[in-house]
Design a protein around this motif. Structure first.
Motif, mmCIF file in Angstrom:
data_model
loop_
_atom_site.group_PDB
_atom_site.id
_atom_site.type_symbol
_atom_site.label_atom_id
_atom_site.label_comp_id
_atom_site.label_asym_id
_atom_site.label_seq_id
_atom_site.Cartn_x
_atom_site.Cartn_y
_atom_site.Cartn_z
ATOM 1 N N GLY A 24 0.814 -1.221 0.000
ATOM 2 C CA GLY A 24 0.000 0.000 0.000
ATOM 3 C C GLY A 24 0.842 1.263 0.000
ATOM 4 N N SER A 25 0.287 2.327 0.534
ATOM 5 C CA SER A 25 0.861 3.668 0.410
ATOM 6 C C SER A 25 2.240 3.801 1.058
ATOM 7 C CB SER A 25 -0.087 4.689 1.045
ATOM 8 O OG SER A 25 0.510 5.977 1.061
ATOM 9 N N ILE A 26 3.064 4.646 0.435
ATOM 10 C CA ILE A 26 4.396 4.958 0.961
ATOM 11 C C ILE A 26 4.389 6.238 1.804
ATOM 12 C CG2 ILE A 26 5.814 3.751 -0.727
ATOM 13 C CD1 ILE A 26 4.931 7.483 -1.080
ATOM 14 N N GLU A 27 3.222 6.753 2.148
ATOM 15 C CA GLU A 27 3.174 8.036 2.851
ATOM 16 C C GLU A 27 3.833 8.000 4.219
ATOM 17 O OE1 GLU A 27 -0.369 10.340 2.923
ATOM 18 O OE2 GLU A 27 -0.910 9.857 0.851
ATOM 19 N N ASN A 28 3.946 6.824 4.840
ATOM 20 C CA ASN A 28 4.609 6.732 6.139
ATOM 21 C C ASN A 28 6.100 6.431 6.041
ATOM 22 O OD1 ASN A 28 2.447 7.405 7.838
ATOM 23 N ND2 ASN A 28 1.622 5.339 7.696
ATOM 24 N N HIS A 29 6.619 6.307 4.821
ATOM 25 C CA HIS A 29 8.067 6.257 4.652
ATOM 26 C C HIS A 29 8.649 7.604 5.071
ATOM 27 C CE1 HIS A 29 7.374 2.612 2.464
ATOM 28 N NE2 HIS A 29 8.562 2.567 1.904
ATOM 29 N N ARG A 30 9.906 7.586 5.474
ATOM 30 C CA ARG A 30 10.626 8.818 5.809
ATOM 31 C C ARG A 30 11.747 9.018 4.803
ATOM 32 N NH1 ARG A 30 13.263 8.485 10.383
ATOM 33 N NH2 ARG A 30 12.973 10.579 11.226
ATOM 34 N N GLY B 81 4.128 11.696 3.869
ATOM 35 C CA GLY B 81 2.752 12.174 3.912
ATOM 36 C C GLY B 81 2.522 13.386 4.788
ATOM 37 N N GLU B 82 3.565 13.846 5.487
ATOM 38 C CA GLU B 82 3.397 14.915 6.470
ATOM 39 C C GLU B 82 2.850 16.197 5.863
ATOM 40 O OE1 GLU B 82 6.398 17.474 9.311
ATOM 41 O OE2 GLU B 82 6.582 15.280 9.333
ATOM 42 N N ARG B 83 3.322 16.539 4.649
ATOM 43 C CA ARG B 83 2.928 17.828 4.047
ATOM 44 C C ARG B 83 2.325 17.666 2.670
ATOM 45 N NH1 ARG B 83 8.658 19.555 6.077
ATOM 46 N NH2 ARG B 83 9.263 18.615 4.097
ATOM 47 N N ILE B 84 2.067 16.427 2.250
ATOM 48 C CA ILE B 84 1.703 16.186 0.854
ATOM 49 C C ILE B 84 0.330 16.745 0.492
ATOM 50 C CG2 ILE B 84 0.564 13.923 1.036
ATOM 51 C CD1 ILE B 84 2.464 13.034 -1.301
ATOM 52 N N ARG B 85 -0.505 17.003 1.487
ATOM 53 C CA ARG B 85 -1.844 17.556 1.220
ATOM 54 C C ARG B 85 -1.959 19.033 1.571
ATOM 55 N NH1 ARG B 85 -2.197 12.449 2.850
ATOM 56 N NH2 ARG B 85 -3.329 10.984 1.495
ATOM 57 N N ARG B 86 -0.862 19.683 1.801
ATOM 58 C CA ARG B 86 -0.897 21.117 2.074
ATOM 59 C C ARG B 86 -1.427 21.879 0.856
ATOM 60 N NH1 ARG B 86 4.509 23.197 5.264
ATOM 61 N NH2 ARG B 86 4.173 22.052 7.211
ATOM 62 N N PRO B 87 -2.093 23.007 1.081
ATOM 63 C CA PRO B 87 -2.572 23.820 -0.044
ATOM 64 C C PRO B 87 -1.429 24.612 -0.665
ATOM 65 C CG PRO B 87 -3.161 24.857 2.035
ATOM 66 C CD PRO B 87 -2.539 23.537 2.385
ATOM 67 N N ASP B 88 -0.532 23.879 -1.308
ATOM 68 C CA ASP B 88 0.656 24.452 -1.925
ATOM 69 C C ASP B 88 0.534 24.317 -3.437
ATOM 70 O OD1 ASP B 88 3.780 25.148 -1.498
ATOM 71 O OD2 ASP B 88 3.578 23.648 -3.092
ATOM 72 N N ARG B 89 0.804 25.398 -4.166
ATOM 73 C CA ARG B 89 0.591 25.382 -5.611
ATOM 74 C C ARG B 89 1.430 24.320 -6.306
ATOM 75 N NH1 ARG B 89 -3.535 25.719 -8.503
ATOM 76 N NH2 ARG B 89 -3.009 25.801 -10.713
ATOM 77 N N LEU C 59 16.133 6.803 2.452
ATOM 78 C CA LEU C 59 14.729 6.424 2.561
ATOM 79 C C LEU C 59 14.585 5.352 3.627
ATOM 80 C CD1 LEU C 59 11.840 6.739 1.222
ATOM 81 C CD2 LEU C 59 12.495 4.799 -0.227
ATOM 82 N N GLU C 60 13.555 5.477 4.475
ATOM 83 C CA GLU C 60 13.281 4.492 5.510
ATOM 84 C C GLU C 60 11.859 3.967 5.377
ATOM 85 O OE1 GLU C 60 16.040 5.799 9.330
ATOM 86 O OE2 GLU C 60 13.937 6.371 9.271
ATOM 87 N N SER C 61 11.688 2.681 5.640
ATOM 88 C CA SER C 61 10.360 2.071 5.642
ATOM 89 C C SER C 61 9.528 2.618 6.799
ATOM 90 C CB SER C 61 10.486 0.554 5.760
ATOM 91 O OG SER C 61 11.099 0.213 6.998
ATOM 92 N N SER C 62 8.231 2.327 6.762
ATOM 93 C CA SER C 62 7.316 2.843 7.792
ATOM 94 C C SER C 62 7.735 2.408 9.185
ATOM 95 C CB SER C 62 5.890 2.373 7.501
ATOM 96 O OG SER C 62 5.465 2.818 6.237
#
Length: 353
Positions: free
Chosen positions: A190-196, A234-242, A269-272
């Protein structure tokens, strides 16, 4: 001496045979690569309690690589990223390319290196496979007959070394990279959003509305592009940034300091669960980070897995996208009498269970 396993991998619509080549090191890590697109099909790591984890997205046969438009694992060329307007000038002449991304040329056009069937040679003493192809003058509009190589070596230090080489009989532009989608939790997790992620760069290329760099280089400070310290993707990926809105997530190029041709660490890169770590080294001036924004479940991967939104991420060392269009960017011109040679090195580490 290492032994390289060779397996049939399907027949292409052209009738050409595809094969899968699997390298194995003393730690029981394996890397599988195929001659269709000179692509990485699997990287399998021995993790805790004797388990194995495949950390790249891929397909079970050549047909998947032939069909996909998402470049899974492929060697990219002639030009990684976009060329603005599908054209560029070189030595006073304008070259017109096939446009396949908005009004731009992406990853070489309609038929990039990812759709070529390469020939393979094995170097078992070095645990290495080298793929070679002949790319004809004017293919997709690019000048020069091109002899191209993409090699993969697996070391006993759990490193994957990728080397790209080329010669051209005319001045041309060339930007090769590898387009593996990594998921250190497992390709089907599934999603990689919790990777660092950490990127060793304080600047990135600004995108226009068509997802192509516009020539501006911006500072990451105060933006979602700041990965100077380990940061959850995933920390900032949904910010209202152009910039994030334009590409529906991360799909940007970071500038890598130091002279081209000098190997340097460009990302970590680190796994979740932080039980798998990958370090990325390169001798190229840019790094493209793509967060798998266009994976939508339409790709049926290994074992029948459906690769959904952000099911993998790409870290692609390269020259800057659109460099042929902007003189202020490092030059991606390959001269007739020069050899193109660049190296990407991945170093994997698993935390014992």
């Amino acid at each position: 001496m290492a032994h390289i396993k060779v397996q049939p991998f399907g027949t292409l619509v052209t009738g050409q045979e595809a094969y899968l080549y699997t390298l194995k090191n003393k730690n029981n890590m394996t890397v599988s690569v195929t001659n269709i697109g000179a692509a990485v099909q699997a990287i399998v790591l021995p993790v805790k309690d004797g388990q194995k984890r495949d950390v790249v997205l891929g397909f079970d046969s050549a047909a998947g690589y032939e069909r996909t438009g998402l470049y899974l694992g492929a060697t990219i060329g002639r030009y990684a990223g976009q060329i603005r307007g599908g054209s560029f000038w070189l030595e006073g002449r304008q070259y017109h390319l096939f446009k396949n991304d908005h009004e731009n040329t992406l990853h070489g056009g309609r038929r990039g290196f990812d759709k070529h069937c390469f020939t393979a040679s094995l170097e078992e003493d070095d645990n290495k496979v080298t793929f070679r192809a002949w790319i004809e003058d004017k293919e997709e509009g690019f000048p020069g007959n091109l002899e191209v190589e993409a090699s993969y070596e697996l070391t006993d230090k759990d490193e994957v070394i990728m080397v790209h080489r080329a010669h051209s009989d005319k001045d041309t532009v060339l930007n090769m990279t590898n387009h593996s989608y990594y998921n250190l939790d497992g390709h089907d997790s599934g999603s990689i959003e919790n990777h660092r992620l950490k990127i060793y760069s304080s600047q990135f290329l600004e995108l226009s509305e068509d997802c192509c760099p516009n020539g501006n280089v911006l500072d990451v400070s105060g933006t979602p592009m700041d990965f100077l310290t380990m940061t959850r993707i995933g920390e900032r990926i949904r910010r209202p940034d152009r910039q994030l809105h334009i590409s529906e997530g991360y799909d940007h190029n970071w500038t890598i300091g130091g002279p081209t041709g000098t190997m340097k660490k460009v990302a970590e890169l680190e796994s979740s669960a932080r039980d798998v770590r990958m370090e990325l080294y390169s001798d190229l001036p840019g790094l493209q980070f793509y967060s798998g924004n266009y994976l939508n479940g339409g790709e049926t991967g290994k074992g029948g897995c459906r690769y959904g939104l952000r099911g993998g991420l790409c870290l692609e060392p390269q020259y800057y996208p659109a460099a042929p269009n902007y003189r202020q960017f490092p030059s991606a011109v390959l001269r007739q009498d020069e050899t193109y040679e660049h190296t990407i090195r991945l170093k994997f580490c698993c935390t014992p269970g």
